[in-house]
Each structure stands twice: as C-alpha cells, then as structure tokens.
Scaffold this motif. Structure first.
Motif, mmCIF file in Angstrom:
data_model
loop_
_atom_site.group_PDB
_atom_site.id
_atom_site.type_symbol
_atom_site.label_atom_id
_atom_site.label_comp_id
_atom_site.label_asym_id
_atom_site.label_seq_id
_atom_site.Cartn_x
_atom_site.Cartn_y
_atom_site.Cartn_z
ATOM 1 N N GLU A 178 0.760 -1.276 0.027
ATOM 2 C CA GLU A 178 0.063 0.011 -0.040
ATOM 3 C C GLU A 178 1.112 1.209 0.140
ATOM 4 O O GLU A 178 2.053 1.192 0.238
ATOM 5 C CB GLU A 178 -0.895 -0.122 1.242
ATOM 6 N N TRP A 421 -12.040 3.041 9.878
ATOM 7 C CA TRP A 421 -11.092 3.377 9.246
ATOM 8 C C TRP A 421 -10.227 4.622 10.024
ATOM 9 O O TRP A 421 -10.664 5.482 10.334
ATOM 10 C CB TRP A 421 -11.485 4.201 7.763
ATOM 11 N N ASN A 501 -7.174 -4.491 7.634
ATOM 12 C CA ASN A 501 -7.199 -4.448 6.043
ATOM 13 C C ASN A 501 -8.064 -5.419 5.474
ATOM 14 O O ASN A 501 -7.672 -6.160 4.335
ATOM 15 C CB ASN A 501 -5.850 -4.231 5.416
ATOM 16 N N TYR A 564 -13.773 -3.122 3.407
ATOM 17 C CA TYR A 564 -12.553 -2.902 3.440
ATOM 18 C C TYR A 564 -12.251 -2.425 1.898
ATOM 19 O O TYR A 564 -11.646 -1.415 1.585
ATOM 20 C CB TYR A 564 -11.435 -3.864 3.794
ATOM 21 N N GLU A 565 -12.695 -3.538 1.027
ATOM 22 C CA GLU A 565 -12.369 -3.288 -0.424
ATOM 23 C C GLU A 565 -12.982 -1.945 -0.859
ATOM 24 O O GLU A 565 -12.434 -1.342 -1.788
ATOM 25 C CB GLU A 565 -12.694 -4.582 -1.131
ATOM 26 N N ASN A 568 -11.017 1.019 0.383
ATOM 27 C CA ASN A 568 -9.751 1.157 0.091
ATOM 28 C C ASN A 568 -9.295 2.348 -0.583
ATOM 29 O O ASN A 568 -9.388 2.297 -1.817
ATOM 30 C CB ASN A 568 -9.176 -0.169 -0.555
ATOM 31 N N ARG A 571 -6.873 1.531 -3.821
ATOM 32 C CA ARG A 571 -7.455 0.553 -4.900
ATOM 33 C C ARG A 571 -7.867 1.227 -6.186
ATOM 34 O O ARG A 571 -8.584 2.368 -6.087
ATOM 35 C CB ARG A 571 -8.883 -0.299 -4.256
#
Length: 571
Positions: A178, A421, A501, A564-565, A568, A571
């Motif tokens: 990341e 987060w 994560n 999370y995804e 993110n 991403r």
C-alpha cells in the motif's frame, strides 16, 4: 501469569474497579516477582509526577493543591500494599512498607517540584497516561532508592525505501503493498500491471511499470529482472545502481529509463545528466563500458553487445503519467465508496454509522447515518476536522487528551461488530482508545490499541483474562497510513475475531461471557471516566478517524472484506 493478565489486573486496581478475588491474584503476582517490584521503582515517580502536572493550568495555587492530592493518593496506595501483603501471606513485610512509605512520598514530592519547575521553564509538558504502565511493588525486600533511568535499546529499521504512489496495480507476487509501506533489502516487488513509485531514503526515486519484477538489494542498488523503470537521482543519491542480467547502470546524478527483457536485451535511455554502464558482475572500480549523456540511448544484448538506439529521448514520462492516473483513481475510489455508503446505511443491523462527511468543518455534531432520529448522533469535543482517506472526504483528527466523540447506545446485544478506518499517527499512550465505555460494568465493551500496536477487545465481567489481543498491527514504519480495523464478539460462539485491512488476524479466540453486551455512555478516541473516580488514565487516540461502524450482530469474513475493499483509498 502472562503480561496481559498483570496489566489487566493492575489497570483495574488503578481504576478503583478491582474485586477481592482479582486483588488476591494481583497480590500474589507482585509478591513473587522481583521484575514487577523493579517496574514500580522505576516508573511510579515519573508517571505520577507527569500525571499531576499534565494540565494546562500551572499556577502555584493549583500546583500546591495537586501536590497535596497526589501525596494523599500515594498514602492510599501504601494502604493497598498492606492489603496485598496481608492476602499473599507476607505479613512480616508490612512494617517495611510502613517505614518506606514516607521516604517514597518525600522523594515523590521532591521529584514533582523539580519536574514542575522544569515544565514551567520549558513549556514542553504534555499529558501522560498513568495506567496500566505503572507497576505496584510488594513484599520480599526493602525497595531501593530510585536509580537513574536505563536508556532502552533504540528501535531498528532495515527498510531502505517507501512506496510513494501505487496506481492501478495488479500484484502477482506474494508481497502486496500500500502507499506508505516501506521495503527492505531482499524484498521482491512483482506486478502484472499498473505503476509503483518508490522513494529511497538516500534520495533516489524509482518508478516501476508492470508487468515487472524488481528486487531490492541495498539502499543504493536494485535488480530489475524484467519490466520498465525510470529513475530520478538527485546529487545526494549519486551512485544509485540498477542491475539487469545484461548490464549494470550506475547513475551520476541524472534521470534515466531502463527496460529489461529477460534473455534478450536491456535498453537504457538518459533523459538528463550522465550514467555509466558496466559488466553486470563488475566491481566498483571496474572498467566503464559506456557513458551515456542527455538524449542518448543504448541497447545491450545477452552477449554484452551494445547498439545505439535512434529513439528521440526527451523527458521522463512517469511523473505526468502518475499524476493523471492517480487523480483518476482518487475520483473513482471516492465515488465507489459514496455509492456503497448510501446503500450500507440502510442495513437493519446498523446501530451506529458515522461517515464523518460533515457539511460544516466547525460542527460539533456527528450525524448517525444509520438512524432517522438524532438520539445516536455523536458530540464532537475538541478534535479538528481535516482530510480523510481521499482529498474530498472528511475526518476528525484526535491529538490532545481533550479530543473525543461522545455518544450513547441504549439496549443490550448478544453480538457486536466494531469497524473503523483510522490513521495512526502515534502510539504514545500505553493504551489508545478506539471505543471505550465510561464504566467497566458487566457486558460493557472496550476496544483499543496498546503501545505495541496490538488491537484488543474486552468485555467487562468476563472471567479470567478479559483481553483478546492481536499480534502487533502497527509499528513505527506504518504511522500516518490509513488502515481498516474490525473486531467481532460472537455471543453465540463466545469468541472474538480481529481483522486488519479486510483479513482475519490470527485465530478465533474463546472469550466466555454468558451475559448481554452493552455500550451506554461511551467515546470514540478517548476514555470518559467520571472525574470523581480515582485514577485519570489518559488513553486518547493519536491519529485520524473517518469512518466508524457499530453493528448489532457478528459479521463474517466476507462482509468485513467487502467493507475494506469498497473503502480502500489505494484501490
């Protein structure tokens, strides 16, 4: 007894919330362990002195008042030691404690006066926690006078570079990174597509475009097994080297590009400055095969034969390309999260959903997006509105012991899921609050980081060891990065699960608690213990939070991963 057991029992004692059974256990631990007595001798003077002068008002009158209160508190602590010794069978030591108490109290008073004076002259006082890092002493032998503090061994870090940009990357190797992650020698970066930009600590910047495979050798050298890379090397980083199977490229303060095709050739283009090419295995004092200046390019095949390239070399394309792609990634990521957020707030299991999207940066109310009423809105106390995971998104910055979000959740629950987060900027407290209830009654949930960066969940009234911690999730190299953390207490299974994560951390651990969970009055980012209760432990979170979720129920792995995804920012 393990370290967590001791810390938990000691924390309960300092918070005036310890029962007779736990007091027996704590007494036996202290009486039989010299290291715990040593911890007391080393820490109690400094910790208590700092706690007393942590406030902003340092007037002489207030100082005298606090000094009296602190000395009275010390007297009460020695009464506690007598109780501990009595319960642990060390009756003969009680007279020793009585004789030693005035000496320690006098030394404490002197240290407080000195510390207070230093605080006035420097203006550098900051609040500090007083639990559970303060260890009690008991039994065995007369405590020695305080000794000079032993300087602990400094932490070490073997990393040589940090990832500055990660744009549209599909990873192919075992390592996935990341933005903000550091890389160390012997690490291999493999990507199928996308762009990764690294900044080496000595100043060089390397941009890698997939498909590519890059190995980090040392602070000044990488091995490009395949793919295309661009290097920008300022004067302090001269000598930065890129190896391929065909050649060795040594920079002399320049900008250049390298393209490596395994088993075929390496192409080198100089955009500005000068580079030198050597045999791949040559020593630093080996013969230079080629020197390339601005605008020149060369191809070297597997036999070492070189051919000038007629390409028109102008400038490095990576910076402009990265900016454009990153801007697009940011816009798309934020819109993706917004769509998900609109749908998620209608989930009937939601108790609290704070998305920190405040229309007014001065507001003191944090709206609960999961409810049509305002009963579950949060009250922002202190803190500062700031940028969240994306430039367009809001967040709250917690820094001072006064910063917090107050709220109340009524009712009781069989299972709960907590997710947030956060950006951790420091682990400067023994315990850093994510969510703590005001009290520590049966069924009340506490969620926090410890100073090792371990994520922990506990339930008031659970027998034996109450805390369930992860391995360290955040260290010094990861401060300032946005991370997603989640914890689940599954009442049906009587277990705790943690996530980092999107991935489960460790095994599901048993936590036997047969009652119902409760929140009541609670805080995000701090601990709101009523002021009349004994120890005022400072557990404020140092960092930012831009999303918090509390769910009535135990989310499963796939649901945590989805949260999370979709959120993110990389991403």
């Amino acid at each position: 007894m393990n370290e967590h057991t001791f810390d938990e029992l000691l924390s309960q004692f300092l918070d005036d919330a310890i029962g007779d059974e736990d007091l027996d256990r704590l007494g036996k631990m202290i009486a039989g362990d010299e290291s715990l007595r040593q911890r007391y001798r080393e820490e109690v003077q400094m910790a208590e002195a700092l706690a007393m002068v942590a406030g902003e008002d340092r007037s002489a009158e207030l100082f005298a008042e606090r000094l009296d209160q602190r000395l009275e508190a010390e007297s009460q602590k020695f009464d506690f030691l007598n109780r501990v010794l009595n319960r642990s069978g060390k009756l003969a030591e009680r007279s020793v404690i009585r004789r030693w108490a005035p000496i320690v109290a006098g030394a404490l008073a002197a240290s407080i006066v000195i510390a207070f004076g230093a605080g006035l002259s420097t203006g550098l006082w900051q609040g500090r926690h007083s639990a559970p890092s303060i260890a009690s002493a008991a039994g065995g032998q007369l405590p020695e006078p305080p000794q000079p503090a032993v300087i602990p061994q400094e932490p070490v870090d073997d990393s040589v570079a940090i990832l500055k940009q990660v744009v549209d990357v599909t990873w192919t190797g075992t390592n996935q990174y990341e933005v903000g992650d550091s890389v160390s020698p012997r690490e291999i970066i493999e990507l199928e597509s996308g762009l990764v930009q690294m900044q080496f600590f000595r100043g060089a910047t390397l941009t890698l475009e997939g498909p590519a495979r890059l190995e980090i050798n040392d602070p000044d050298q990488v091995m490009l097994h395949s793919g295309q890379a661009w290097a920008q090397v300022p004067v302090p980083a001269r000598g930065f080297t890129v190896l391929t199977s065909e050649t060795k490229i040594v920079d002399l303060g320049t900008e250049f590009g390298v393209s490596a095709t395994p088993g075929q050739r390496t192409e080198v283009r100089v955009f500005d400055g000068l580079v030198e090419l050597y045999e791949p295995a040559s020593k630093p004092d080996g013969d230079v095969l080629h020197s390339l200046e601005t605008g020149q390019a060369i191809s070297v095949d597997v036999q070492g034969r070189s051919t000038p390239l007629s390409d028109q070399v102008t400038a490095m394309p990576s910076e402009l390309l990265l900016r454009e792609k990153r801007s697009q990634q940011i816009r798309e990521g934020y819109r993706r999260w917004q769509r998900w957020s609109e749908e998620f707030r209608d989930d009937p299991r939601l108790l609290l959903y704070y998305n920190f999207e405040s229309p007014d940066a001065t507001t003191s109310t944090l709206r609960n997006q999961a409810s049509d009423t305002r009963k579950l809105d949060g009250a922002v106390v202190g803190g500062a509105w700031t940028q969240g995971r994306w430039p367009q998104k809001g967040a709250l910055d917690f820094k001072r012991p006064s910063d917090r979000i107050r709220f109340h959740v009524a009712g009781d629950f069989e299972s709960l899921t907590l997710a947030a987060w956060v950006r951790v900027d420091g682990l400067d407290r023994m315990l850093s609050s994510l969510l703590l209830t005001d009290q520590w009654d049966n069924g009340e949930v506490h969620w926090q980081f410890d100073q090792l960066g371990q994520l922990g969940l506990s339930v008031g009234g659970a027998p034996d060891v109450k805390w369930r911690y992860t391995k360290p999730l955040v260290d010094l190299t990861q401060l300032g990065q946005w991370i997603h953390v989640a914890s689940v207490f599954d009442g049906g299974r009587q277990t705790v699960r943690h996530y980092f994560n999107g991935q489960r951390v460790g095994d599901e651990e048993s936590l036997q608690f047969d009652g119902r969970l409760r929140i009541g009055n609670a805080e995000l980012g701090n601990w709101g213990r009523p002021q009349w209760q004994g120890s005022q432990a400072i557990r404020n979170f140092n960092g930012r939070m831009d999303e918090f979720i509390l769910i009535d129920g135990a989310l499963q792995d796939a649901e945590i991963l989805e949260i999370y995804e979709t959120g993110n920012p990389n991403r």
